[in-house]
Design a protein around this motif. Structure first.
Motif: not given
Length: 206
Positions: A26-30, A108-112
């Motif tokens: 979650h940290y990496a995502n946020d 966007e690919s990395m975010n997905r």
């Protein structure tokens, strides 16, 4: 007073390992990367999560060495812990590559990719909660979802690399982005390995 049945310490530490993975994902995502300094900050924090994970694995191994009886096979406990730790190791290494490349562009690919990995980490925690109360068969639902997220990451990998070679002309950027895409897919594979280990435990114990 009624005596509450304590959860097994082995299941407790597996839950702690899962939660550490979840918090890290979650940290990496946020985290929002906008500068090279941000890359250093996230790399340092991810290394801390990875170190915390290693300490938990060590604690588990000490417990296994001291215990005569375990709630499930020792090999299964260690395989489950190690597979969860692989997810964290993979993300720490991936973030380190962002830092090495000085790559502050998140597409966007990395975010997905990362969104599916985060969802997988959430399912792993839910599965460990079921393991604590010995609802092993119900863990299969979480394993199925994790495998579904991995399949979605396969699709993202194929699409993203195809688009990369179609539209990107700079060979250095191609190398950097392809490396990151493949590392993120490897992390999704690590999540699937957790699901596979969960299914093995279900098969042997349910």
């Amino acid at each position: 007073m009624f005596n509450r049945k304590k959860s097994d310490p082995f299941f407790d530490i597996l839950g702690r390992i899962a939660e550490n993975v979840q918090v890290a994902m979650h940290y990496a995502n946020d985290f929002r990367i906008t500068s090279v300094e941000d890359l250093q900050e996230i790399s340092t924090q991810m290394k801390k999560y990875e170190t915390d994970g290693d300490k938990l694995i060590h604690e588990l191994i000490v417990m296994l060495n001291k215990s005569f009886m375990t709630p499930i096979e020792r090999e299964d406990i260690l395989a489950l812990a190690s597979s969860m730790d692989d997810v964290l190791d993979g993300m720490e290494e991936c973030i380190a590559h962002f830092d090495m490349f000085s790559l502050i562009e998140i597409d966007e690919s990395m975010n997905r990719f990362i969104s599916y990995i985060v969802k997988s980490a959430d399912e792993i925690v839910l599965a460990m909660e079921k393991l604590k109360v010995k609802k092993l068969v119900e863990m299969r639902d979480n394993a199925i979802l994790i495998k579904d997220y991995e399949s979605k990451c396969d699709e993202v990998l194929r699409t993203s690399i195809k688009q990369l070679f179609l539209h990107e002309k700079d060979p250095i950027r191609i190398i950097k982005f392809k490396d990151i895409y493949e590392q993120l897919e490897d992390i999704a594979d690590d999540c699937q390995n957790v699901a596979n280990t969960m299914e093995t435990i279900i098969m042997r114990n349910a």
